[in-house]
Design a protein around this motif. Structure first.
Motif, PDB file in Angstrom:
ATOM      1  N   ASN A 191     -53.834 -36.917   4.554  1.00 56.10           N
ATOM      2  CA  ASN A 191     -52.701 -36.795   3.310  1.00 56.10           C
ATOM      3  C   ASN A 191     -52.143 -35.481   2.816  1.00 56.10           C
ATOM      4  N   LEU A 192     -53.192 -34.383   2.957  1.00 59.79           N
ATOM      5  CA  LEU A 192     -52.513 -33.406   2.578  1.00 59.79           C
ATOM      6  C   LEU A 192     -51.408 -32.717   3.580  1.00 59.79           C
ATOM      7  N   VAL A 193     -51.716 -32.876   4.822  1.00 58.63           N
ATOM      8  CA  VAL A 193     -50.737 -32.474   6.002  1.00 58.63           C
ATOM      9  C   VAL A 193     -49.502 -33.249   5.813  1.00 58.63           C
ATOM     10  N   LYS A 194     -49.491 -34.603   5.547  1.00 56.48           N
ATOM     11  CA  LYS A 194     -48.322 -35.396   5.296  1.00 56.48           C
ATOM     12  C   LYS A 194     -47.536 -34.929   4.028  1.00 56.48           C
ATOM     13  N   THR A 195     -48.090 -34.509   2.956  1.00 55.00           N
ATOM     14  CA  THR A 195     -47.611 -34.044   1.549  1.00 55.00           C
ATOM     15  C   THR A 195     -46.967 -32.559   2.073  1.00 55.00           C
ATOM     16  N   TYR A 196     -47.420 -31.980   3.058  1.00 54.78           N
ATOM     17  CA  TYR A 196     -46.845 -30.572   3.280  1.00 54.78           C
ATOM     18  C   TYR A 196     -45.617 -30.877   4.110  1.00 54.78           C
ATOM     19  N   PHE A 197     -45.643 -31.789   5.198  1.00 54.72           N
ATOM     20  CA  PHE A 197     -44.533 -31.985   5.851  1.00 54.72           C
ATOM     21  C   PHE A 197     -43.512 -32.778   5.230  1.00 54.72           C
ATOM     22  N   VAL A 198     -43.588 -33.443   4.019  1.00 53.43           N
ATOM     23  CA  VAL A 198     -42.716 -34.108   3.220  1.00 53.43           C
ATOM     24  C   VAL A 198     -41.943 -33.156   2.483  1.00 53.43           C
ATOM     25  N   TRP A 199     -42.704 -31.960   2.025  1.00 52.55           N
ATOM     26  CA  TRP A 199     -42.227 -30.915   1.260  1.00 52.55           C
ATOM     27  C   TRP A 199     -41.008 -29.946   2.329  1.00 52.55           C
ATOM     28  N   LEU A 200     -41.744 -29.912   3.648  1.00 51.56           N
ATOM     29  CA  LEU A 200     -40.990 -29.130   4.687  1.00 51.56           C
ATOM     30  C   LEU A 200     -39.634 -29.719   5.131  1.00 51.56           C
ATOM     31  N   LEU A 248     -33.731 -30.556   4.443  1.00 52.87           N
ATOM     32  CA  LEU A 248     -32.553 -31.391   3.853  1.00 52.87           C
ATOM     33  C   LEU A 248     -31.797 -30.688   2.633  1.00 52.87           C
ATOM     34  N   SER A 249     -32.608 -30.182   1.789  1.00 56.38           N
ATOM     35  CA  SER A 249     -31.703 -29.465   0.715  1.00 56.38           C
ATOM     36  C   SER A 249     -30.856 -28.481   1.183  1.00 56.38           C
ATOM     37  N   ILE A 250     -31.225 -27.791   2.409  1.00 58.82           N
ATOM     38  CA  ILE A 250     -30.103 -26.898   2.907  1.00 58.82           C
ATOM     39  C   ILE A 250     -29.331 -27.515   3.472  1.00 58.82           C
ATOM     40  N   VAL A 251     -29.466 -28.600   4.194  1.00 57.45           N
ATOM     41  CA  VAL A 251     -28.118 -29.236   4.617  1.00 57.45           C
ATOM     42  C   VAL A 251     -27.098 -29.794   3.551  1.00 57.45           C
ATOM     43  N   LEU A 252     -27.763 -30.225   2.501  1.00 52.63           N
ATOM     44  CA  LEU A 252     -26.878 -30.779   1.307  1.00 52.63           C
ATOM     45  C   LEU A 252     -26.227 -29.430   0.792  1.00 52.63           C
ATOM     46  N   LEU A 253     -26.482 -28.302   1.020  1.00 57.11           N
ATOM     47  CA  LEU A 253     -25.469 -27.190   0.289  1.00 57.11           C
ATOM     48  C   LEU A 253     -24.166 -27.012   0.930  1.00 57.11           C
ATOM     49  N   VAL A 254     -23.796 -28.006   2.045  1.00 52.22           N
ATOM     50  CA  VAL A 254     -22.475 -27.957   2.547  1.00 52.22           C
ATOM     51  C   VAL A 254     -21.484 -28.200   1.246  1.00 52.22           C
ATOM     52  N   ARG A 255     -21.832 -28.864   0.452  1.00 50.67           N
ATOM     53  CA  ARG A 255     -20.927 -29.235  -0.714  1.00 50.67           C
ATOM     54  C   ARG A 255     -20.450 -28.181  -1.449  1.00 50.67           C
ATOM     55  N   VAL A 300     -38.044 -21.860  -7.592  1.00 46.62           N
ATOM     56  CA  VAL A 300     -37.979 -23.304  -6.682  1.00 46.62           C
ATOM     57  C   VAL A 300     -36.887 -24.187  -7.243  1.00 46.62           C
ATOM     58  N   PHE A 301     -36.647 -24.329  -8.357  1.00 46.73           N
ATOM     59  CA  PHE A 301     -35.720 -25.285  -8.958  1.00 46.73           C
ATOM     60  C   PHE A 301     -34.165 -24.976  -8.388  1.00 46.73           C
ATOM     61  N   LEU A 302     -34.116 -23.636  -8.806  1.00 45.74           N
ATOM     62  CA  LEU A 302     -32.870 -23.283  -8.479  1.00 45.74           C
ATOM     63  C   LEU A 302     -32.455 -23.409  -6.702  1.00 45.74           C
ATOM     64  N   ASN A 303     -33.633 -23.339  -5.924  1.00 42.04           N
ATOM     65  CA  ASN A 303     -33.468 -23.394  -4.606  1.00 42.04           C
ATOM     66  C   ASN A 303     -33.412 -24.841  -4.009  1.00 42.04           C
ATOM     67  N   GLN A 304     -34.338 -25.568  -4.679  1.00 38.49           N
ATOM     68  CA  GLN A 304     -34.461 -27.008  -4.140  1.00 38.49           C
ATOM     69  C   GLN A 304     -34.245 -28.131  -5.275  1.00 38.49           C
ATOM     70  N   GLY A 305     -33.847 -27.770  -6.462  1.00 39.61           N
ATOM     71  CA  GLY A 305     -33.767 -28.433  -7.522  1.00 39.61           C
ATOM     72  C   GLY A 305     -35.123 -29.324  -7.930  1.00 39.61           C
ATOM     73  N   LEU A 306     -35.119 -30.388  -8.761  1.00 34.61           N
ATOM     74  CA  LEU A 306     -36.163 -30.867  -9.459  1.00 34.61           C
ATOM     75  C   LEU A 306     -37.003 -31.541  -8.506  1.00 34.61           C
ATOM     76  N   ILE A 307     -36.378 -32.161  -7.608  1.00 36.81           N
ATOM     77  CA  ILE A 307     -37.154 -32.990  -6.410  1.00 36.81           C
ATOM     78  C   ILE A 307     -37.997 -32.038  -5.689  1.00 36.81           C
ATOM     79  N   GLY A 308     -37.500 -31.196  -5.327  1.00 35.65           N
ATOM     80  CA  GLY A 308     -38.167 -29.956  -4.613  1.00 35.65           C
ATOM     81  C   GLY A 308     -39.190 -29.303  -5.430  1.00 35.65           C
ATOM     82  N   LEU A 309     -39.162 -28.978  -6.621  1.00 40.06           N
ATOM     83  CA  LEU A 309     -40.038 -28.435  -7.439  1.00 40.06           C
ATOM     84  C   LEU A 309     -41.241 -29.422  -7.646  1.00 40.06           C
TER      85      LEU A 309
END
Length: 442
Positions: free
Chosen positions: A70-79, A84-91, A360-369
């Motif tokens: 479960n810990l590994v899964k959560t880590y991979f979700v964050w990664l 994804l958040s980097i890809v969305l910066l194309v806007r 973390v918020f500026l970089n990845q937003g509320l979801i990332g935080l």
């Protein structure tokens, strides 16, 4: 494959090179003017190791999870979300090199620590524990000459070595807040204080009062690291040390305070934010103390956060707030200043944050935080439960480091840099010592 069979050694070796990167830079500065080694070279080693490791998964017949699934899964979700958040910066139409810079900056989190989570064979936990005990001893012995050099600097009120030039300031001045603050081989007294604190957290759980005669090395390194913390004359390090001592006391003396232990990092965070507000408003009201008690730097932090909130966040769209702006703190005199987004930089081009949560918020937003804090809490819960079961010294060291991590993040970017990397390294290492379960709850 033999290289990748000892992944903990590889990861620690890379982090050890990160820690002492200034030594070869000092040597080349005083010999050849062309740089013979830079931080980027160490990061290249990390990239090659991690990508080579991950590429082998394509051919692996069986993969073993070394930590709780479960810990590994959560880590991979964050990664995955981070990418994804980097890809969305194309806007925002940022420059293409900046996207690579974001991944490059977060390298240890994206790839390097994955090598501690999963492998090609079952983890030999006895050998891993032996190696980890050796790493702690190496860090402690390496600290002795670093500490001795800091003492010489303090006695003679001189840094002796310097990487600053007329064109660029790479290292913080030692004459601040009314006293000389030795930085030893590092770029600031803050970094020296963090190394001292790291060693202190790793060694103090090893002290056995009944066996002091047999633990003279452990005792002396613990004492020297405590003196080093004091010698750093850095308030943020003192604040961190105070939190570490509270965590140590609570876990040693309050055996039944389970709920308190689970929320202790968040209590430190709330108190640190309250301290930030109190000192900032004190400075705003005109009460500006001097020297070591000066609240000027705290007020600057508050001013930066307030300006970013008012000028950027309140004017951002819901997409920006949820997924972030992909921003990272940087200095205006950086060689890469041309690729950084000029969304809300200061007049000199600097983007200052100095706060883990806001960064973390500026970089990845509320979801990332949110995902980051969930990952932190799962790691913290596991460390606490494992310590209740084993009273293992390495797990207690990891608890001391991780328990003070969020509180320290109110005043600094502790999740970037070598101290934060070592915190994660030892947390994952301690968690790997317990055999994983097929079904586990976090």
């Amino acid at each position: 494959m033999k290289f990748f069979a000892n992944t903990y050694r590889v990861v620690f070796g890379i982090l050890f090179l990160y820690l002492f990167i200034n030594i070869p830079i000092y040597i080349q500065t005083n010999t050849y003017k062309l740089p013979i080694i830079r931080m980027q070279l160490i990061e290249l080693i990390a990239w090659v190791s991690a990508l080579g490791y991950l590429s082998l998964f394509l051919f692996a017949k069986k993969i073993h999870v070394w930590l709780e699934p479960n810990l590994v899964k959560t880590y991979f979700v964050w990664l995955a979300y981070s990418l994804l958040s980097i890809v969305l910066l194309v806007r925002f139409s940022y420059q293409i090199p900046y996207y690579f810079y974001l991944i490059f900056t977060l390298l240890p989190y994206y790839f390097l620590f994955v090598m501690q989570l999963i492998g090609f064979t079952e983890l030999n936990r006895e050998k891993t524990l032996t190696f980890l005990n050796q790493t702690i001893l190496w860090l402690g012995k390496a600290y002795i000459p670093v500490f001795a050099f800091a003492c010489l600097q303090y006695i003679f009120k001189s840094d002796f070595v310097n990487l600053n030039t007329e064109e660029k300031t790479l290292q913080a001045t030692s004459e601040l807040l009314g006293s000389f603050r030795p930085r030893s081989i590092f770029n600031s007294s803050y970094e020296f204080g963090l190394y001292s604190l790291l060693v202190f957290c790793l060694f103090i759980p090893l002290i056995d009062i009944k066996e002091l005669k047999k633990n003279k090395v452990v005792l002396w390194i613990t004492v020297l690291s405590a003196i080093g913390i004091v010698l750093s004359f850095t308030r943020n390090v003192y604040l961190l040390w105070g939190m570490v001592l509270i965590v140590l006391y609570v876990f040693k003396e309050w055996q039944n305070a389970i709920f308190l232990k689970r929320i202790l990092p968040h209590i430190f965070t709330i108190l640190s934010f309250a301290l930030l507000l109190i000192l900032s408003f004190q400075a705003l009201s005109g009460v500006m103390l001097t020297d070591f008690l000066s609240s000027e730097s705290t007020f600057v932090r508050f001013s930066l956060l307030y300006a970013l909130m008012e000028g950027l966040v309140l004017n951002g769209s819901i997409i920006d707030i949820l997924f972030g702006w992909g921003l990272i703190q940087h200095a205006g005199d950086s060689n890469l200043i041309s690729i950084f987004p000029d969304i809300y930089n200061s007049e000199d081009g600097t983007l200052g944050v100095d706060n883990l949560f806001f960064a973390v918020f500026l970089n990845q937003g509320l979801i990332g935080l949110g995902i980051y804090l969930v990952l932190f809490q799962k790691m913290w819960n596991k460390l606490c439960s494992y310590y209740y079961a084993s009273k293992n010294a390495l797990i207690l060291s990891s608890i001391l480091l991780l328990g003070s991590f969020l509180g320290a993040g109110v005043f600094n970017l502790v999740h970037y840099g070598i101290y934060g990397y070592f915190v994660w390294f030892f947390a994952f290492a301690a968690l790997s010592l317990f055999p994983r379960k097929k079904e586990s709850s976090s």
